[in-house]
Design an enzyme around this catalytic site. Structure first.
Site, PDB file in Angstrom:
ATOM      1  N   LEU B 129      65.037  41.189 -10.587  1.00 28.65           N
ATOM      2  CA  LEU B 129      65.173  42.743 -11.807  1.00 28.65           C
ATOM      3  C   LEU B 129      63.338  42.430 -12.526  1.00 28.65           C
ATOM      4  O   LEU B 129      62.342  42.618 -12.213  1.00 28.65           O
ATOM      5  CB  LEU B 129      65.483  43.522 -12.736  1.00 28.65           C
ATOM      6  CG  LEU B 129      65.758  44.830 -13.441  1.00 28.65           C
ATOM      7  CD1 LEU B 129      65.630  45.552 -13.081  1.00 28.65           C
ATOM      8  CD2 LEU B 129      66.510  44.746 -14.393  1.00 28.65           C
ATOM      9  N   GLU B 365      69.151  39.047 -20.250  1.00 29.34           N
ATOM     10  CA  GLU B 365      69.437  40.389 -20.021  1.00 29.34           C
ATOM     11  C   GLU B 365      69.661  41.317 -21.099  1.00 29.34           C
ATOM     12  O   GLU B 365      70.616  41.841 -21.326  1.00 29.34           O
ATOM     13  CB  GLU B 365      71.727  40.035 -19.879  1.00 29.34           C
ATOM     14  CG  GLU B 365      71.483  38.534 -19.070  1.00 29.34           C
ATOM     15  CD  GLU B 365      72.157  39.490 -17.688  1.00 29.34           C
ATOM     16  OE1 GLU B 365      72.440  40.803 -18.165  1.00 29.34           O
ATOM     17  OE2 GLU B 365      72.774  38.717 -16.676  1.00 29.34           O
TER      18      GLU B 365
HETATM   19  C1  LIG Z   1      66.451  30.853 -17.917  1.00 30.28           C
HETATM   20  C2  LIG Z   1      65.993  32.417 -17.533  1.00 30.28           C
HETATM   21  C3  LIG Z   1      67.429  33.032 -16.375  1.00 30.28           C
HETATM   22  C4  LIG Z   1      66.873  34.455 -16.270  1.00 30.28           C
HETATM   23  N1  LIG Z   1      67.183  35.267 -15.130  1.00 30.28           N
HETATM   24  C5  LIG Z   1      67.625  35.904 -14.387  1.00 30.28           C
HETATM   25  C6  LIG Z   1      67.228  36.814 -13.202  1.00 30.28           C
HETATM   26  O1  LIG Z   1      68.014  36.351 -12.736  1.00 30.28           O
HETATM   27  N2  LIG Z   1      67.135  37.651 -12.696  1.00 30.28           N
HETATM   28  C7  LIG Z   1      65.664  38.766 -14.219  1.00 30.28           C
HETATM   29  O2  LIG Z   1      66.214  39.684 -13.552  1.00 30.28           O
HETATM   30  N3  LIG Z   1      65.418  38.466 -15.393  1.00 30.28           N
HETATM   31  C8  LIG Z   1      65.729  37.317 -15.539  1.00 30.28           C
HETATM   32  N4  LIG Z   1      65.552  36.559 -16.713  1.00 30.28           N
HETATM   33  C9  LIG Z   1      64.440  37.311 -17.379  1.00 30.28           C
HETATM   34  C10 LIG Z   1      64.327  38.087 -18.601  1.00 30.28           C
HETATM   35  O3  LIG Z   1      65.578  39.147 -18.588  1.00 30.28           O
HETATM   36  C11 LIG Z   1      63.518  38.220 -19.203  1.00 30.28           C
HETATM   37  O4  LIG Z   1      62.792  36.553 -19.605  1.00 30.28           O
HETATM   38  C12 LIG Z   1      63.721  38.930 -20.492  1.00 30.28           C
HETATM   39  O5  LIG Z   1      64.402  39.901 -19.673  1.00 30.28           O
HETATM   40  C13 LIG Z   1      62.908  39.502 -21.422  1.00 30.28           C
HETATM   41  O6  LIG Z   1      61.113  40.196 -20.765  1.00 30.28           O
HETATM   42  P1  LIG Z   1      60.462  39.461 -20.842  1.00 30.28           P
HETATM   43  O7  LIG Z   1      60.202  37.792 -21.005  1.00 30.28           O
HETATM   44  O8  LIG Z   1      58.987  39.583 -19.973  1.00 30.28           O
HETATM   45  O9  LIG Z   1      59.512  39.550 -22.294  1.00 30.28           O
HETATM   46  P2  LIG Z   1      59.422  40.847 -23.201  1.00 30.28           P
HETATM   47  O10 LIG Z   1      59.424  41.645 -22.757  1.00 30.28           O
HETATM   48  O11 LIG Z   1      57.583  40.267 -23.040  1.00 30.28           O
HETATM   49  O12 LIG Z   1      59.258  40.328 -24.347  1.00 30.28           O
HETATM   50  C14 LIG Z   1      58.788  39.603 -25.607  1.00 30.28           C
HETATM   51  C15 LIG Z   1      59.185  39.145 -27.011  1.00 30.28           C
HETATM   52  O13 LIG Z   1      58.618  41.185 -27.566  1.00 30.28           O
HETATM   53  C16 LIG Z   1      59.889  41.856 -27.964  1.00 30.28           C
HETATM   54  N5  LIG Z   1      59.994  43.228 -27.022  1.00 30.28           N
HETATM   55  C17 LIG Z   1      60.120  43.567 -25.925  1.00 30.28           C
HETATM   56  N6  LIG Z   1      60.021  44.930 -26.740  1.00 30.28           N
HETATM   57  C18 LIG Z   1      60.101  45.556 -27.260  1.00 30.28           C
HETATM   58  C19 LIG Z   1      59.835  46.498 -27.713  1.00 30.28           C
HETATM   59  N7  LIG Z   1      60.395  47.854 -27.680  1.00 30.28           N
HETATM   60  N8  LIG Z   1      59.789  46.364 -28.909  1.00 30.28           N
HETATM   61  C20 LIG Z   1      60.252  45.249 -30.440  1.00 30.28           C
HETATM   62  N9  LIG Z   1      60.129  43.882 -29.438  1.00 30.28           N
HETATM   63  C21 LIG Z   1      60.142  44.179 -28.556  1.00 30.28           C
HETATM   64  C22 LIG Z   1      61.261  40.915 -27.030  1.00 30.28           C
HETATM   65  O14 LIG Z   1      62.441  41.632 -27.670  1.00 30.28           O
HETATM   66  C23 LIG Z   1      60.691  39.375 -27.127  1.00 30.28           C
HETATM   67  O15 LIG Z   1      60.969  39.209 -28.069  1.00 30.28           O
HETATM   68  C24 LIG Z   1      65.766  35.391 -17.300  1.00 30.28           C
HETATM   69  C25 LIG Z   1      64.990  34.249 -18.062  1.00 30.28           C
HETATM   70  C26 LIG Z   1      65.147  33.410 -18.081  1.00 30.28           C
HETATM   71  C27 LIG Z   1      64.431  32.496 -19.262  1.00 30.28           C
END
Ligand SMILES: Cc1cc2nc3c(=O)[nH]c(=O)nc-3n(C[C@H](O)[C@H](O)[C@H](O)COP(=O)(O)OP(=O)(O)OC[C@H]3O[C@@H](n4cnc5c(N)ncnc54)[C@H](O)[C@@H]3O)c2cc1C
Lengths: 262, 386
Positions: B129, B365
């Site tokens: 995703l 998640e």
């Molecule tokens: C080890 C690991 C395994 C994973 N496995 C999977 C998987 O199997 N499949 C999959 O699809 N994904 C997976 N993920 C991805 C994970 O779901 C994402 O990292 C997560 O959804 C956050 O997205 P991002 O890293 O782009 O952070 P961002 O969305 O860029 O967020 C960065 C920061 O900004 C904050 N933020 C974002 N939007 C807002 C808002 N509107 N208001 C206030 N604060 C905000 C967030 O809370 C966060 O603190 C995995 C991640 C890790 C680290």
């Protein structure tokens, strides 16, 4: 062939435990399937999987609480179970012959061709139930079995028995037989989630003495628990040194001092 | 493990047997999770063994799946995460994020092909995703699918995908540009197809005992029957996440319980100033607080299970439970680590491993923040995240 497996729920004491009367407080006990019975169940289930055993029946003497433990045996693949309990057992300490009375009656009812039993129970460690049962029901037996190869057509069990001092005996036992099972026979499986679900639908027949045609007098125990205490753990261990002759001499002396052979 | 309010007494016999069995499996089959964590490896040999145990999507019915209660499923996640979040992630991804959507939205052929193999752990799945530019807001995803004859052509890249480097199949969420409004659709992409690469992401500082990677799709062609027919829009991926987050709400309790037990044991053994450190008020306060927070989280998880079983669980319930329980485990694992002094800094003890794992669990998640905003919206009716 039908395989009967005797199983026992044993309580293992927590690191810290209280003694209440002549028993360990039940809140300090973890109940579990006796380790050696787990090998016996596994052996029986493997016989069923190999198409040798048609039915695996587990039998236990135990109160209602023991259902959970026996259910684990069903989850691992036993087909059904018999749980024998009676008010007559309440608060008593069953001796080997009263257990054998019960199992004899169950054998009469079930007519198994093979009885598998753990070599001993982890709590009382009498190590006698299986062999005493064999004697009573007139089956051949082998104790401390750690390898089993069953030739159903020939009606023999080729077994390895673990004897003292690392010696193994290879022997043949004619069926019907009782085998008491030792560590090393197999590696018991874990109950899978599927097995656990299926076990819910398997029968555990709650049976009392009357159902087996027995009376409380039949199972009266010659043993009573008179006291339960924790042994002093302060020990002053003496390491006996010297060659075999000297060591044996010193050992004999110590034993005599302690009253052995007096 | 700590169960201060004797919630275990409310379990059915079946549920208690499951806990017993899962615990003996973890004890017997996982040799040294600390070592895997240090090495950055997952004990892949247990993948089929977990399948044999029925650990993948055990709450689903049919296709040889055990169909256990929602509480059982939660308890299993708790037992796995008490060992390591990587272990629970394996089961969560395979079960809730891959098998669940196939079960819920797949065609009969897709179910026949994949559910038994995934359930037995003969095949490994992953869930794509997140994209490099779209994490918290996956509805802005760029990955696209275009119909070409009886095939779909996929382009885009997914990242942070648990298990992608070892997966046989990926559930890829992409916008279907051959439909009006380009809705999000799920596609089953076999990873050995041309145009699919799954590079591994190395040097993670959290969830090290779990393999993570990317999925790059460059004109990857899949037959049209690989699209999940039963769902369109963000409901698809979000409903999977609800299942997985439910497991996380339980799993986090397990990690915290393991930290607690480790800290309690250490505090009663380790002596300083002539008595066990657990005999000092400062340490007792930590244990009392830890036990209380774990118990509250446990209660939340149990109630969540009841709601799920009754069909009354809303995604917002899951958000609150995931948010609270993971924060709890994140905070309490740090306290446990602290109580272990210098020894707590090594992988010989689990708390610091759990503590760093929790950084991932806090983030994936749906980040903690995002769940806050989901609750905020639910409580006020006003959306704050865009
Ligand atoms: C080890 C690991 C395994 C994973 N496995 C999977 C998987 O199997 N499949 C999959 O699809 N994904 C997976 N993920 C991805 C994970 O779901 C994402 O990292 C997560 O959804 C956050 O997205 P991002 O890293 O782009 O952070 P961002 O969305 O860029 O967020 C960065 C920061 O900004 C904050 N933020 C974002 N939007 C807002 C808002 N509107 N208001 C206030 N604060 C905000 C967030 O809370 C966060 O603190 C995995 C991640 C890790 C680290």
């Amino acid at each position: 062939m039908k395989v009967l497996v005797t199983v026992k729920e044993v309580g293992e004491a927590d690191d810290d435990f209280e003694i209440e009367g002549t028993d360990i407080a039940s809140s300090d006990l973890e109940y579990d399937l006796n380790e050696w019975d787990d090998y016996a169940i596994e052996a029986a289930v493997q016989l069923a999987e190999a198409g040798i055993a048609e039915e695996v029946v587990a039998v236990t003497i135990g109160p209602e609480r023991a259902e959970e433990t026996i259910r684990m045996a069903l989850a691992k693949g036993a087909d059904r179970a018999v749980r024998v309990w009676d008010d007559a057992f309440e608060g008593t300490f069953a001796d080997v012959s009263s257990k054998v009375d019960v199992f004899e009656a169950v054998v009469d009812e079930e007519e198994p061709e093979l009885v598998l039993s753990g070599v001993q129970a982890a709590d009382t460690a009498f190590g006698a139930t299986g062999v005493a049962l064999a004697e009573r029901i007139g089956f051949d037996h082998a104790a401390v079995v750690n390898d089993l190869d069953l030739d159903a057509d020939a009606g023999v069990a080729n077994v390895h028995r673990e004897l003292e001092g690392g010696i193994e005996e290879l022997t043949e036992v004619d069926l019907p037989a009782v085998l008491t099972v030792q560590t090393g026979l197999n590696e018991p499986r874990y109950a899978s989630l599927r097995g656990i679900r299926q076990a819910q639908r398997k029968e555990i027949a709650a049976t009392d003495l009357a159902d087996l045609g027995l009376t409380p007098a039949d199972v009266e125990s010659t043993l009573t628990l008179t006291e339960m205490y924790e042994p002093e753990s302060d020990s002053d261990a003496e390491l006996i040194e010297g060659d075999a002759g000297e060591a044996a001499g010193r050992l004999a002396e110590v034993l005599r001092e302690k009253g052995v052979g007096a | 493990m700590i169960d201060y309010f004797d919630l275990e007494a409310s379990l059915s016999q079946e549920e208690r047997l499951l806990v017993d069995s899962a615990r003996s499996f973890v004890e017997g089959e996982i040799d040294d999770m600390g070592e895997h964590w240090i090495e950055g490896t997952f004990p892949t040999e247990i993948i089929p063994k977990m399948g044999e145990m029925g650990f993948y999507a055990p709450n689903l019915e049919g296709y040889g799946l055990p169909g256990v209660s929602e509480t059982s499923y939660g308890l299993l996640m708790r037992e796995l995460e008490a060992c390591d979040s990587g272990l629970r992630s394996m089961a969560s991804v395979q079960g809730a994020l891959v098998m669940y959507p196939i079960h819920a939205f797949g065609s009969d052929e897709q179910k026949e092909e994949w559910l038994p193999a995934l359930g037995e752990g003969e095949a490994v799945g992953c869930f794509g995703l997140t994209e490099p530019e779209h994490g918290s807001n996956p509805s802005a995803m760029e990955t696209r699918a275009e119909k070409d004859g009886d095939e779909y052509v996929l382009n885009g890249s997914k990242t942070w995908i648990t298990n992608s480097p070892i997966a046989d199949v990926a559930v890829v969420w992409a916008k279907d540009h051959s439909e009006d409004d380009t809705p999000v659709r799920g596609f089953l992409v076999e990873t050995d197809r041309d145009g699919v690469t799954t590079n591994k992401i190395d040097e993670k500082l959290s969830l090290r005992a779990s393999i993570t990677g990317e999925i790059a799709l460059q004109d990857a062609r899949i037959p049209e029957e690989n699209r999940l027919p039963g769902v369109s829009g963000m409901k698809g991926p979000l409903s999977c996440l609800t299942q997985a987050r439910y497991g996380i709400a339980w799993g986090a309790v397990g990690a915290a319980q393991d930290c607690f037990e480790t800290a309690r044991e250490y505090a009663t053994d380790r002596e300083q100033f002539g008595k066990p450190i657990g005999g000092f008020q400062l340490q007792q306060r930590k244990l009392a607080e830890m036990a209380t927070q774990i118990t509250l989280a446990q209660l939340l998880a149990h109630r969540l299970a009841e709601l799920k079983e009754a069909g009354e669980m809303r995604p917002q319930h899951v958000s609150m439970a995931k948010r609270n329980n993971v924060r709890m485990a994140r905070d309490q694992s740090r306290i446990a680590r602290e109580m272990l002094g210098g020894n707590g800094i090594t992988a010989d003890y689990s708390p610091m491993r759990h503590m760093t794992n929790m950084e991932t669990v806090y983030t994936y998640e749906g980040t903690h923040d995002i769940h806050t905003l989901i609750l905020g919206e639910d409580l006020t009716g006003i959306q704050a995240y865009q």
